[in-house]
Design an enzyme around this catalytic site. Structure first.
Site: not given
Ligand code: 13P
Length: 244
Positions: A4-6, A90, A92, A162, A168, A208, A229-230
Site C-alpha cells: 500500500n503506497w498510500k 483502511h 487512515e 492492521e 507507520g 510495520s 506500507g512504508g
Molecule cells: P506501514 O507498513 O508503513 O506500517 O503501513 C501499514 C499499512 O497501513 C498498510 O496498509
C-alpha cells in the site's frame, strides 16, 4: 503480498519502481503480488506491470458506479484503468476521512460488483488494546461492516488485520499478537459464513512489516500474507519481503 503506497509516488516514480521490482520478483510464483499506488498512478502501474504476475490495486473505491460524488473514483473506472484489487476501509480512511463500518460495507459491495477483489481492513487503536477491547472492536467492525455481505460476496474478499498502533510506528505486532487477532477474525467469519468459508478466508497482517520481521510473521499459520506500507515503496525492500 500486497503493498500500500498510500500518498506516495508519481506516475514517473511508479514506472521507475516497476522497472526494478518486476525483475526481482520474476520467480516469485509462491504468492500473489499486489501493488496499490494512488489513483493517478494506477494506469502507469498497470502498463509497467504488463507481462508480469504483479497485480495492481487501488486504495479506495466509491460505493456508486457514477454520479455527483466529487473526489470519488468508481469501481468501473478502476477496472478500466486495469486494476484488479482495491483496499477498503483502511484505518487512515476511518481515522481522517470519516469512513465507517457502514461505508466500508457499501464500498466493498461496489468493488465486488465491479469485479475488483477487495482487501478489507480492520484493526484496533492503541487505546482499545490498552483497555483490552481488541476482540470487541474486531467483532464490531466485522458485524457492522463485513457481515452485511452475502456468502458469495464474502468468498470474494480478503481481510487485512492492521492494528492502528502498529501502522507507520515501527511497532510491529508480535507474530503471536497478530495470530491471536487473526484467529478471532477467522472465528467470526466461520460463525457467520460457516467453517469452510472461515478456513478459506485469507487474512493479511499489516503494520510495520519489514524485510527483517516478515519471516517470523509468515511463520504463523494464521497469517496468510502481509499488507505493507512504508517498506513497499522501495523495490529491493518490497521484493525481499515478497521473497521472504
Ligand atoms: P506501514 O507498513 O508503513 O506500517 O503501513 C501499514 C499499512 O497501513 C498498510 O496498509
Amino acid at each position: 503480498m500486497a503493498g500500500n503506497w498510500k500518498m506516495h509516488k508519481t506516475p514517473a516514480e511508479t514506472i521507475a519502481f516497476f522497472q526494478k521490482f518486476r525483475l526481482l520478483v520474476e520467480n516469485s510464483g509462491h504468492c500473489e503480488i499486489v501493488v496499490c499506488p494512488s489513483f493517478l498512478s494506477l494506469a502507469a502501474a498497470v502498463e509497467a506491470a504488463k507481462g508480469s504476475a504483479i497485480r495492481v490495486g487501488a486504495q479506495n473505491v466509491a460505493w456508486a458506479k457514477e454520479g455527483a460524488f466529487t473526489g470519488e473514483v468508481s469501481g468501473p473506472m478502476i477496472r478500466a484503468a486495469g486494476a484488479t484489487h482495491v483496499i477498503v476501509g483502511h484505518s487512515e480512511r476511518r481515522q481522517y476521512f470519516g469512513e465507517t463500518d457502514e461505508t466500508v460495507l457499501k464500498r466493498t459491495r461496489a468493488a465486488l460488483e465491479s469485479g475488483l477483489s477487495p482487501i478489507v481492513c480492520v484493526g484496533e487503536r492503541l487505546e482499545d488494546r490498552e483497555k483490552r477491547r481488541t476482540e470487541t472492536v474486531l467483532e464490531t467492525q466485522f458485524q457492522h461492516g463485513i457481515a452485511g455481505l452475502s456468502g458469495d460476496e464474502f468468498a470474494g474478499i480478503a481481510i487485512a488485520y492492521e492494528p492502528v498502533w502498529a501502522i507507520g510506528t515501527g511497532k510491529t505486532a508480535t507474530p503471536e499478537i497478530a495470530a491471536y487477532a487473526h484467529r478471532a477474525i477467522r472465528a467470526q467469519a466461520a460463525a457467520k459464513y460457516g467453517k469452510t468459508a472461515g478456513n478459506s478466508l485469507r487474512i493479511l497482517y499489516g503494520g510495520s512489516v519489514k524485510p527483517d520481521n516478515v519471516t517470523s510473521l509468515m511463520a504463523q499459520p494464521e497469517i496468510d500474507g502481509v499488507l505493507v506500507g512504508g517498506a513497499s515503496l522501495d523495490p529491493v525492500g518490497f521484493a525481499s519481503i515478497v521473497n521472504f
